[in-house]
Design a protein around this motif. Structure first.
Motif, PDB file in Angstrom:
ATOM      1  N   ARG A  29     -27.544 -31.540  88.242  1.00 33.21           N
ATOM      2  CA  ARG A  29     -26.658 -31.740  87.209  1.00 33.21           C
ATOM      3  C   ARG A  29     -27.214 -32.291  85.761  1.00 33.21           C
ATOM      4  O   ARG A  29     -27.075 -31.906  84.924  1.00 33.21           O
ATOM      5  CB  ARG A  29     -25.814 -32.929  87.739  1.00 33.21           C
ATOM      6  CG  ARG A  29     -24.745 -33.101  86.371  1.00 33.21           C
ATOM      7  CD  ARG A  29     -23.719 -32.127  86.333  1.00 33.21           C
ATOM      8  NE  ARG A  29     -23.126 -32.550  84.949  1.00 33.21           N
ATOM      9  CZ  ARG A  29     -23.107 -31.778  83.972  1.00 33.21           C
ATOM     10  NH1 ARG A  29     -24.017 -30.579  83.939  1.00 33.21           N
ATOM     11  NH2 ARG A  29     -22.615 -32.042  82.794  1.00 33.21           N
ATOM     12  N   GLN A  30     -28.347 -33.075  86.113  1.00 27.56           N
ATOM     13  CA  GLN A  30     -29.329 -33.377  84.917  1.00 27.56           C
ATOM     14  C   GLN A  30     -29.914 -32.146  84.204  1.00 27.56           C
ATOM     15  O   GLN A  30     -29.645 -32.181  82.897  1.00 27.56           O
ATOM     16  CB  GLN A  30     -30.357 -34.401  85.377  1.00 27.56           C
ATOM     17  CG  GLN A  30     -29.878 -35.801  85.717  1.00 27.56           C
ATOM     18  CD  GLN A  30     -30.970 -36.793  86.217  1.00 27.56           C
ATOM     19  OE1 GLN A  30     -31.450 -36.409  87.281  1.00 27.56           O
ATOM     20  NE2 GLN A  30     -31.352 -37.629  85.509  1.00 27.56           N
ATOM     21  N   ILE A  31     -30.467 -31.162  84.866  1.00 22.60           N
ATOM     22  CA  ILE A  31     -30.982 -30.179  84.235  1.00 22.60           C
ATOM     23  C   ILE A  31     -30.115 -29.163  83.759  1.00 22.60           C
ATOM     24  O   ILE A  31     -30.171 -28.773  82.690  1.00 22.60           O
ATOM     25  CB  ILE A  31     -31.819 -29.406  85.384  1.00 22.60           C
ATOM     26  CG1 ILE A  31     -32.919 -30.126  86.053  1.00 22.60           C
ATOM     27  CG2 ILE A  31     -32.207 -27.967  85.076  1.00 22.60           C
ATOM     28  CD1 ILE A  31     -33.516 -29.571  87.242  1.00 22.60           C
ATOM     29  N   ARG A  32     -28.730 -28.870  84.189  1.00 23.16           N
ATOM     30  CA  ARG A  32     -27.789 -28.274  83.733  1.00 23.16           C
ATOM     31  C   ARG A  32     -27.182 -28.892  82.391  1.00 23.16           C
ATOM     32  O   ARG A  32     -26.942 -28.330  81.300  1.00 23.16           O
ATOM     33  CB  ARG A  32     -26.598 -28.069  84.558  1.00 23.16           C
ATOM     34  CG  ARG A  32     -26.795 -27.136  85.838  1.00 23.16           C
ATOM     35  CD  ARG A  32     -25.831 -26.837  86.652  1.00 23.16           C
ATOM     36  NE  ARG A  32     -26.207 -25.884  87.675  1.00 23.16           N
ATOM     37  CZ  ARG A  32     -26.150 -26.341  89.100  1.00 23.16           C
ATOM     38  NH1 ARG A  32     -25.441 -27.447  89.168  1.00 23.16           N
ATOM     39  NH2 ARG A  32     -26.547 -25.173  89.831  1.00 23.16           N
ATOM     40  N   TYR A  33     -27.290 -30.239  82.615  1.00 26.21           N
ATOM     41  CA  TYR A  33     -27.039 -31.119  81.349  1.00 26.21           C
ATOM     42  C   TYR A  33     -27.904 -30.741  80.000  1.00 26.21           C
ATOM     43  O   TYR A  33     -27.469 -30.660  78.816  1.00 26.21           O
ATOM     44  CB  TYR A  33     -26.645 -32.506  81.419  1.00 26.21           C
ATOM     45  CG  TYR A  33     -26.659 -33.413  80.506  1.00 26.21           C
ATOM     46  CD1 TYR A  33     -25.340 -33.460  79.885  1.00 26.21           C
ATOM     47  CD2 TYR A  33     -27.355 -34.279  79.656  1.00 26.21           C
ATOM     48  CE1 TYR A  33     -24.934 -34.018  78.670  1.00 26.21           C
ATOM     49  CE2 TYR A  33     -27.183 -34.806  78.617  1.00 26.21           C
ATOM     50  CZ  TYR A  33     -25.915 -35.047  78.174  1.00 26.21           C
ATOM     51  OH  TYR A  33     -25.599 -35.654  77.130  1.00 26.21           O
ATOM     52  N   TYR A  34     -29.282 -30.761  80.277  1.00 28.15           N
ATOM     53  CA  TYR A  34     -30.092 -30.712  79.303  1.00 28.15           C
ATOM     54  C   TYR A  34     -30.009 -29.047  78.800  1.00 28.15           C
ATOM     55  O   TYR A  34     -30.246 -28.891  77.957  1.00 28.15           O
ATOM     56  CB  TYR A  34     -31.634 -30.751  79.728  1.00 28.15           C
ATOM     57  CG  TYR A  34     -32.015 -32.312  80.346  1.00 28.15           C
ATOM     58  CD1 TYR A  34     -31.111 -33.487  79.605  1.00 28.15           C
ATOM     59  CD2 TYR A  34     -32.727 -32.643  81.441  1.00 28.15           C
ATOM     60  CE1 TYR A  34     -31.454 -34.467  80.162  1.00 28.15           C
ATOM     61  CE2 TYR A  34     -32.940 -33.941  81.726  1.00 28.15           C
ATOM     62  CZ  TYR A  34     -32.220 -35.017  81.085  1.00 28.15           C
ATOM     63  OH  TYR A  34     -32.262 -36.234  81.544  1.00 28.15           O
ATOM     64  N   GLU A  35     -29.639 -28.481  79.628  1.00 31.83           N
ATOM     65  CA  GLU A  35     -29.376 -27.110  79.369  1.00 31.83           C
ATOM     66  C   GLU A  35     -28.110 -26.887  78.488  1.00 31.83           C
ATOM     67  O   GLU A  35     -28.303 -26.166  77.247  1.00 31.83           O
ATOM     68  CB  GLU A  35     -29.162 -25.907  80.500  1.00 31.83           C
ATOM     69  CG  GLU A  35     -28.877 -24.514  80.024  1.00 31.83           C
ATOM     70  CD  GLU A  35     -28.521 -23.607  81.334  1.00 31.83           C
ATOM     71  OE1 GLU A  35     -28.379 -22.350  80.785  1.00 31.83           O
ATOM     72  OE2 GLU A  35     -28.831 -24.295  82.418  1.00 31.83           O
ATOM     73  N   GLU A  36     -27.120 -27.554  78.901  1.00 35.18           N
ATOM     74  CA  GLU A  36     -25.852 -27.616  77.734  1.00 35.18           C
ATOM     75  C   GLU A  36     -26.133 -27.979  76.575  1.00 35.18           C
ATOM     76  O   GLU A  36     -25.564 -27.747  75.580  1.00 35.18           O
ATOM     77  CB  GLU A  36     -24.855 -28.509  78.472  1.00 35.18           C
ATOM     78  CG  GLU A  36     -24.279 -27.815  79.693  1.00 35.18           C
ATOM     79  CD  GLU A  36     -23.322 -28.816  80.418  1.00 35.18           C
ATOM     80  OE1 GLU A  36     -23.209 -29.900  79.979  1.00 35.18           O
ATOM     81  OE2 GLU A  36     -22.909 -28.331  81.765  1.00 35.18           O
ATOM     82  N   ARG A  37     -27.008 -29.183  76.574  1.00 39.82           N
ATOM     83  CA  ARG A  37     -27.382 -29.646  75.162  1.00 39.82           C
ATOM     84  C   ARG A  37     -28.265 -28.996  74.462  1.00 39.82           C
ATOM     85  O   ARG A  37     -28.783 -29.446  73.479  1.00 39.82           O
ATOM     86  CB  ARG A  37     -28.011 -31.233  75.440  1.00 39.82           C
ATOM     87  CG  ARG A  37     -26.909 -32.210  75.940  1.00 39.82           C
ATOM     88  CD  ARG A  37     -25.697 -32.034  75.490  1.00 39.82           C
ATOM     89  NE  ARG A  37     -26.027 -33.039  74.142  1.00 39.82           N
ATOM     90  CZ  ARG A  37     -25.081 -33.155  72.987  1.00 39.82           C
ATOM     91  NH1 ARG A  37     -23.766 -32.588  72.989  1.00 39.82           N
ATOM     92  NH2 ARG A  37     -25.408 -33.828  72.150  1.00 39.82           N
ATOM     93  N   GLU A  38     -28.795 -27.883  74.852  1.00 41.22           N
ATOM     94  CA  GLU A  38     -29.713 -26.959  74.260  1.00 41.22           C
ATOM     95  C   GLU A  38     -31.088 -27.392  73.919  1.00 41.22           C
ATOM     96  O   GLU A  38     -31.891 -27.333  73.013  1.00 41.22           O
ATOM     97  CB  GLU A  38     -29.164 -26.366  72.950  1.00 41.22           C
ATOM     98  CG  GLU A  38     -27.943 -25.571  73.195  1.00 41.22           C
ATOM     99  CD  GLU A  38     -27.363 -24.937  71.688  1.00 41.22           C
ATOM    100  OE1 GLU A  38     -27.850 -25.564  70.688  1.00 41.22           O
ATOM    101  OE2 GLU A  38     -26.357 -24.502  71.822  1.00 41.22           O
TER     102      GLU A  38
END
Length: 109
Positions: A29-38
């Motif tokens: 989830r953290q990794i995906r969040y960092y991706e979402e935040r570009e």
């Protein structure tokens, strides 16, 4: 220092998100969040799975440390964008100089 166009193993996107979790201690989830935040830009396999490089793993660890220190994702995005622009300018300068040198030496032949 390796350029972003370097095709060495460090920049090849071959690592699965599960392995990245193990290496970094971050959750999916953290990794995906960092991706979402570009903040990171994994590639996708033909099946749609995220693939990361060793340089992405290093970036994730750096991002996590900075977030722990209180930086906001918007600040990190500005930092990453600024760094990318600097690398692009550097690569453009190198290409221009190479072109000038090639033109100079072709005229002398």
């Amino acid at each position: 220092m390796l350029s972003s166009s370097d095709n060495s193993y460090i920049h090849k996107k071959v690592i699965s998100i599960g392995t990245v979790c193990e290496l970094t201690g971050l959750s999916e989830r953290q990794i995906r969040y960092y991706e979402e935040r570009e903040l990171i830009f994994p590639k996708r396999s033909n099946k749609g799975n995220r693939k990361y490089s060793f340089s992405d793993v290093e970036a994730l660890m750096d991002i996590a440390n900075k977030m722990e220190d209180g930086l906001q994702t918007s600040d990190l995005r500005k930092e990453i964008t600024s760094k990318r622009l600097g690398e692009q300018k550097s690569e453009s300068k190198e290409q221009m100089i190479r072109g000038q040198l090639n033109a100079y030496f072709k005229r002398r032949q």
